[in-house]
Structure formats: C-alpha cells, structure tokens
Design a protein around this motif. Sequence first.
Motif: not given
Length: 255
Positions: A13, A21, A92, A152, A231
């Motif tokens: 991430v 995140g 992200n 994202v 997500v």
Amino acid sequence: MSEEPTHRKVALVTGANKGIGRGVAEQLAALGMTVLIGARDPGRGEEAAAELRAAGFGAYAVVLDVTDQATVRAAANRIDERFGRLDILVNNAGITGSGQVSPEDAHDQVPSSVDLDMVRAVFETNVFGVIAVTNAMLPLLRRSAAPRIVNVSSHAASLALTSDPDGPFAALLPSAAYSPSKSALTALTVQYANELRKDGVLVNAVAPGFVDTDSNNHTGFRTVAQGAAVVVRLASLGSDGPTAGFFDEEGSVPW
C-alpha cells in the motif's frame, strides 16, 4: 524483514503511514495478509509498521516515494528478494496540490489562474507515480495466483457527476489539477485492466468518499475505516470479480 508464512498474501500500500492508506493496511493485515507500508519517510513508515506488528499483524515498512524512480526500483527489488511475488498493489499515495485544504476549497486550482507547476506536481504523484509503481511491481504481481491492483481515485474524477450543474458536486470549485488528475487515473485504470485482463490481473479504481484525513484538514465526514473498506473489498476480489471498474461503497461510480 523477518520470516513470514509463505501462504500469506503480500500486499503493498503506497502512502500507508497515515490516513486512508493506513486504514487499508490495517484492514488487509486483519485479513491475514502481510502488509508492506509504503512511505516516503522511513521513520514514519517504520512507526506505522511497528504499531501493526505490536497488534499481532505481519507488517513491514518499505521506503517508497512514487515520484522517485530510484526508491520505486529499490522497493520492487526488496519485495522480490524477500517474498518473490506481490499479490496486491494499492496505489493510494496522492496529493491535492493545495496543501491541507479540501478540493472544495482549492481556489488556487481554478483553471483560468492555476499555476502550471502545481498542476505538474499533482499529476507527477497522482498519475505518473501510479504508472511508475505499477510497472515496477508488475513482474512481481504476475507471479501471484490472484493479482489485484486498486487505484484510489475520487468522486471528483467522475465527469458525469462533476459536469451536472444540478448534481451533488455542483458546489465544487473548478479544478485544473486534483480533479483532472483523478479523472486521468480512472482512465489509466481502464487501460491497465484491458492490457492485463488476459493475465488474470483485476484492476479497479475506488472512490473512498470524503474521508477525515490530513489532506482535507480533517473536514471529511467519513472515518478512515469507512473509506478504507471499499478499497479492501476491491483488493480482495475473487476470480469472478470485476475489472476496469470505478466503484464506491454503493457500487459503480459513473465515469
């Protein structure tokens, strides 16, 4: 990095030391995955990873600045050496370009008076950074049995929503930086999905909603956990899951 069970999925991430995140990392770790905390600042990344490990999760910090190709390559090499593959990539990391204000209050992004250097900086992180990280991680993702990529994005990326003068986003200030960068990101998502469809890589974009984070000076009304949930859902899709989609918690977001 210490030894981890090889059956655990490995998820990276970006921008994961705080905000959405961090929430995504926590929820993926709670699903039993080994989570790699991508962060520009080594200290902050390690602090976030240590807190997850203290809670009993598998988490490690990875120095990663999406605008610095050297750190991107180094991160890919480190993941390769330790795990030999990557199962999930969550792109992200992103910036608004307007400091700690929400896109609604970004007066400096009005197209007719915008600073082009600021626009370039926003695209460098929100679009070009995603390309850099995705391309560096693709060889690792191709080794996964169920590779997933989640980008994202934002409701501000929706041309349908933001062009409706009577719609819910009519009050948004016109933006030449943040909103177009997220529109470009959703378009890029489709192109990656089309290329990688034959390889079983599912690639989708997600709008987490107006989440209470540093990027909007904590004016958002959704919690980090709420924003992260959609997500995580897209990051953990089954083999019959969608690809080339744009989703929020309620379903598809119009392009």
